[in-house]
Design a protein around this motif. Sequence first.
Motif: not given
Length: 261
Positions: A244-254
């Motif tokens: 799982v990779a995100t911009n960081g801002l969305l990571h916890d929600e994903v």
Amino acid sequence: MPGYDDDLRLAHVLADAVERVTTSRFRAEDLRVEAKPDLTLVSDADRDAEELIRGQLKRTRPRDAVIGEEFAPTGSGPRQWVVDPIDGTHNFVRGVPVWATLIALVDDGHPVLGLVAAPALGRRWWAALGSGAWAGRSLTSARQIHVSQVARLDDASISCSSWTSWAAVDRERQVLDLARSCWRERAYGDFWSYMLLAEGAVDIAAEPELGLHDMAALVPVVTEAGGRFTSLAGVDGPYGGNAVATNGLLHDEVLRRIGTG
């Protein structure tokens, strides 16, 4: 913090050499393709490219270990080169230009350098610990890249490989629900999803089944661009068998929506 400038230059030299092999075999009428025991495909270009990288590393970094997709690991020690000669072999053998050579350096268990070279797209992406993430055709022709600042799922673009593959980890419904919550969903696949994320064009990328050689080079590029890269269980790095990779801002929600932790 140790410097990895010399190793990064070496990675580009390796990519230059491999590019001559892979591009000459791309769309070749006599390309030889076989099915491996896990039913994934391998071509003569995959094997030739990995042998070339291993040969150059043996000469230039004889004390370092090498882990590749096509051959058994060699050497031991804290420094390990992790190589995928052609990420996206299925694309390669069908003539689709979305494939790349992945070269990573793992130092004491931590991915500290990653280079992704996609010659059919005319692009490279690379990063070394503490040096930022970059994209361009070469070291002398590059721009620094950064993840997006999108902070809401309904504004986000997600790329999740093939949707049906998520059934293997019992996450098909959760991933589809997540995709429906996003502004846009696509399946760019393989390395490209993560490089688009590092450039800020995609905000979420995930895959349910991956090996170390698939991920090690991606991690430094994503994290040095300001993003986060974990397993579905939320463990940072390339060792969880999925990503799982995100911009960081969305990571916890994903992770809350599709994670296994």
